[in-house]
Scaffold this motif. Structure first.
Motif, mmCIF file in Angstrom:
data_model
loop_
_atom_site.group_PDB
_atom_site.id
_atom_site.type_symbol
_atom_site.label_atom_id
_atom_site.label_comp_id
_atom_site.label_asym_id
_atom_site.label_seq_id
_atom_site.Cartn_x
_atom_site.Cartn_y
_atom_site.Cartn_z
ATOM 1 N N ALA A 35 5.650 -28.872 -49.589
ATOM 2 C CA ALA A 35 4.427 -28.738 -50.376
ATOM 3 C C ALA A 35 3.609 -30.024 -50.329
ATOM 4 C CB ALA A 35 4.769 -28.363 -51.814
ATOM 5 N N GLU A 36 4.284 -31.151 -50.469
ATOM 6 C CA GLU A 36 3.581 -32.435 -50.479
ATOM 7 C C GLU A 36 3.070 -32.827 -49.102
ATOM 8 O OE1 GLU A 36 6.337 -35.097 -52.350
ATOM 9 O OE2 GLU A 36 5.907 -34.317 -54.368
ATOM 10 N N ALA A 39 2.006 -27.953 -46.451
ATOM 11 C CA ALA A 39 2.336 -26.607 -45.946
ATOM 12 C C ALA A 39 1.508 -25.557 -46.678
ATOM 13 C CB ALA A 39 3.820 -26.333 -46.141
ATOM 14 N N ARG A 40 0.952 -24.617 -45.931
ATOM 15 C CA ARG A 40 0.078 -23.606 -46.528
ATOM 16 C C ARG A 40 0.849 -22.374 -47.001
ATOM 17 N NH1 ARG A 40 -4.533 -22.515 -42.285
ATOM 18 N NH2 ARG A 40 -5.170 -21.087 -43.947
ATOM 19 N N THR A 41 1.909 -22.014 -46.252
ATOM 20 C CA THR A 41 2.699 -20.836 -46.613
ATOM 21 C C THR A 41 4.171 -21.122 -46.365
ATOM 22 O OG1 THR A 41 0.896 -19.360 -45.945
ATOM 23 C CG2 THR A 41 3.073 -18.372 -46.217
ATOM 24 N N LEU A 42 5.006 -20.790 -47.322
ATOM 25 C CA LEU A 42 6.454 -20.879 -47.164
ATOM 26 C C LEU A 42 7.023 -19.464 -47.219
ATOM 27 C CD1 LEU A 42 7.470 -23.903 -49.452
ATOM 28 C CD2 LEU A 42 6.890 -23.888 -47.020
ATOM 29 N N ALA A 43 7.656 -19.041 -46.141
ATOM 30 C CA ALA A 43 8.350 -17.752 -46.101
ATOM 31 C C ALA A 43 9.824 -18.014 -46.407
ATOM 32 C CB ALA A 43 8.189 -17.100 -44.733
ATOM 33 N N VAL A 44 10.305 -17.428 -47.463
ATOM 34 C CA VAL A 44 11.657 -17.686 -47.951
ATOM 35 C C VAL A 44 12.572 -16.555 -47.502
ATOM 36 C CG1 VAL A 44 13.071 -18.156 -49.985
ATOM 37 C CG2 VAL A 44 10.647 -18.818 -49.965
ATOM 38 N N ALA A 45 13.526 -16.858 -46.641
ATOM 39 C CA ALA A 45 14.511 -15.875 -46.195
ATOM 40 C C ALA A 45 15.797 -16.122 -46.978
ATOM 41 C CB ALA A 45 14.758 -15.987 -44.699
ATOM 42 N N GLY A 46 16.096 -15.252 -47.923
ATOM 43 C CA GLY A 46 17.263 -15.428 -48.782
ATOM 44 C C GLY A 46 17.189 -14.504 -49.969
ATOM 45 N N ASN A 56 10.942 -23.950 -57.723
ATOM 46 C CA ASN A 56 11.075 -25.190 -58.481
ATOM 47 C C ASN A 56 10.605 -26.378 -57.662
ATOM 48 O OD1 ASN A 56 12.520 -25.250 -61.354
ATOM 49 N ND2 ASN A 56 13.241 -23.459 -60.234
ATOM 50 N N GLY A 57 10.942 -26.402 -56.380
ATOM 51 C CA GLY A 57 10.454 -27.482 -55.530
ATOM 52 C C GLY A 57 8.941 -27.485 -55.422
ATOM 53 N N CYS A 58 8.351 -26.301 -55.265
ATOM 54 C CA CYS A 58 6.892 -26.203 -55.137
ATOM 55 C C CYS A 58 6.180 -26.626 -56.417
ATOM 56 C CB CYS A 58 6.496 -24.775 -54.772
ATOM 57 S SG CYS A 58 6.907 -24.278 -53.086
ATOM 58 N N LEU A 59 6.649 -26.115 -57.555
ATOM 59 C CA LEU A 59 5.962 -26.378 -58.822
ATOM 60 C C LEU A 59 6.233 -27.767 -59.361
ATOM 61 C CD1 LEU A 59 6.469 -22.874 -60.496
ATOM 62 C CD2 LEU A 59 4.348 -23.826 -59.555
ATOM 63 N N GLN A 60 7.278 -28.434 -58.874
ATOM 64 C CA GLN A 60 7.556 -29.814 -59.273
ATOM 65 C C GLN A 60 6.911 -30.828 -58.339
ATOM 66 O OE1 GLN A 60 11.841 -30.123 -59.483
ATOM 67 N NE2 GLN A 60 12.008 -28.460 -60.970
ATOM 68 N N SER A 61 6.263 -30.359 -57.281
ATOM 69 C CA SER A 61 5.689 -31.272 -56.291
ATOM 70 C C SER A 61 4.351 -31.820 -56.769
ATOM 71 C CB SER A 61 5.510 -30.550 -54.952
ATOM 72 O OG SER A 61 4.377 -29.702 -55.005
ATOM 73 N N GLY A 63 1.869 -31.972 -54.573
ATOM 74 C CA GLY A 63 0.896 -31.400 -53.654
ATOM 75 C C GLY A 63 0.436 -30.030 -54.106
ATOM 76 N N PRO A 64 -0.535 -29.430 -53.390
ATOM 77 C CA PRO A 64 -0.962 -28.063 -53.692
ATOM 78 C C PRO A 64 0.209 -27.088 -53.524
ATOM 79 C CG PRO A 64 -2.457 -29.135 -52.139
ATOM 80 C CD PRO A 64 -1.254 -30.013 -52.251
ATOM 81 N N VAL A 65 0.274 -26.098 -54.372
ATOM 82 C CA VAL A 65 1.361 -25.127 -54.293
ATOM 83 C C VAL A 65 1.088 -24.157 -53.148
ATOM 84 C CG1 VAL A 65 2.601 -23.292 -55.497
ATOM 85 C CG2 VAL A 65 1.825 -25.320 -56.756
ATOM 86 N N PRO A 66 1.987 -24.048 -52.161
ATOM 87 C CA PRO A 66 1.757 -23.136 -51.036
ATOM 88 C C PRO A 66 1.835 -21.671 -51.472
ATOM 89 C CG PRO A 66 3.515 -24.736 -50.570
ATOM 90 C CD PRO A 66 3.259 -24.784 -52.033
ATOM 91 N N ASP A 67 1.229 -20.795 -50.682
ATOM 92 C CA ASP A 67 1.508 -19.373 -50.811
ATOM 93 C C ASP A 67 2.963 -19.143 -50.414
ATOM 94 O OD1 ASP A 67 -1.137 -18.984 -51.478
ATOM 95 O OD2 ASP A 67 -1.732 -18.314 -49.478
ATOM 96 N N LEU A 68 3.559 -18.097 -50.985
ATOM 97 C CA LEU A 68 4.946 -17.780 -50.690
ATOM 98 C C LEU A 68 5.062 -16.376 -50.107
ATOM 99 C CD1 LEU A 68 6.701 -19.160 -53.913
ATOM 100 C CD2 LEU A 68 6.528 -20.263 -51.684
ATOM 101 N N ALA A 69 6.109 -16.181 -49.331
ATOM 102 C CA ALA A 69 6.479 -14.849 -48.844
ATOM 103 C C ALA A 69 7.988 -14.743 -48.958
ATOM 104 C CB ALA A 69 6.030 -14.651 -47.405
#
Length: 275
Positions: A35-36, A39-46, A56-61, A63-69
């Motif tokens: 995020a910092e 990164a514009r989009t994080l695709a989470v496989a899990g 938690n990593g995104c919202l605690q960063s 930087g701008p919060v990326p879009d998620l998938a």
């Protein structure tokens, strides 16, 4: 699955860089770093636990919060169900590439964030038992954890306040839900809406093991209103005081082993998902 996922996404025209987590907690640091770095989009496989770490990593960063998938590869995939994402990973990838953006709410407990649900009592005991059952097939893992948790089941005393009032009693469980599903099978908050800016607060009264097994089919079918003593409120805040140190889970991950006080709220539309 990493190689197959990357190959399929590239065939769909996606441009991507793959990152692997190697153990619990690494997703938080990785998501914060990405995020910092812009990164514009994080695709989470899990599963829900992986997603818990990423948000938690995104919202605690800083930087701008990326879009998620989300590509559901977990044992429960509860939040994926609330998003309407297909359970087959190939179909989920197709949806990721072609999907539209959807803003969803995020829960916050003290200084941590959760996307699907938070629970104490039997709910948390099941989450803990399921983490030690990775050798059990995914479809049976939570049911097995439930049966093992019932052996040591005992009431949990709470003192609780929310937007509509206060209560003090012993309970089987308390669930603060953003999404509708838990444990891959259960619908303890079947009317929960991930876009309404409110949390579903659900309480099941102190019940015997026999009563829990008797009413279990209602929880599986989303007919929890038929459970005697079941209570539900829509709220933007929940404050829970625990007379005894208590186990707490968020999105199936144990966040506190000896909690005494929980301050819970909602962040409306805090994250954007491609789905």
């Amino acid at each position: 699955m990493a190689e197959a996922l990357e190959k399929h996404l590239r065939e769909l025209g996606a441009s991507l860089v793959t990152h692997l987590t190697m153990g619990p907690g690494q997703g938080v640091a990785l998501a914060r770093e990405l995020a910092e770095s812009g990164a514009r989009t994080l695709a989470v496989a899990g599963g829900d636990g992986t997603l818990f770490e990423i948000i938690n990593g995104c919202l605690q960063s800083d930087g701008p919060v990326p879009d998620l998938a989300l590509i559901p590869l977990g044992s429960g995939n509860d939040f994926a169900k609330s998003l309407g994402i297909p359970m087959e990973w190939e179909d989920a990838c197709d949806r990721l590439v072609l999907g539209t953006k959807r803003r969803v709410d995020v829960g916050q407990c003290n200084d941590l964030f959760f996307i699907n649900s938070l629970g104490i009592g039997l709910d948390a005991q099941i989450a803990k038992a399921s983490q030690s059952s990775s050798w059990i097939p995914r479809q049976s893992r939570y049911m097995s954890a439930l049966l093992r948790s019932l052996i040591g089941k005992r009431a949990t005393p709470i003192k609780l306040s929310h937007d509509q009032g206060e209560l003090e009693q012993s309970v089987t469980l308390v669930v603060v839900a953003n999404g509708s599903y838990e444990g891959g099978h259960f619908q303890l908050a079947p009317h929960a809406d991930i876009e309404d800016g409110r949390l579903d607060l659900v309480i099941a009264p102190d019940m015997s093991r026999r009563a829990i097994m008797r009413y279990l089919p209602l929880a599986l079918d989303g007919e929890v209103e038929g459970i005697p003593g079941y209570q539900r409120w829509l709220t933007r805040r929940v404050r829970i005081q625990l007379p005894e140190p208590t186990l707490v889970h968020a999105d199936g991950e144990i966040i506190y082993h000896r909690a005494k006080r929980l301050e819970i709220g909602i962040l409306p539309g805090a994250l954007c998902f491609l789905c």
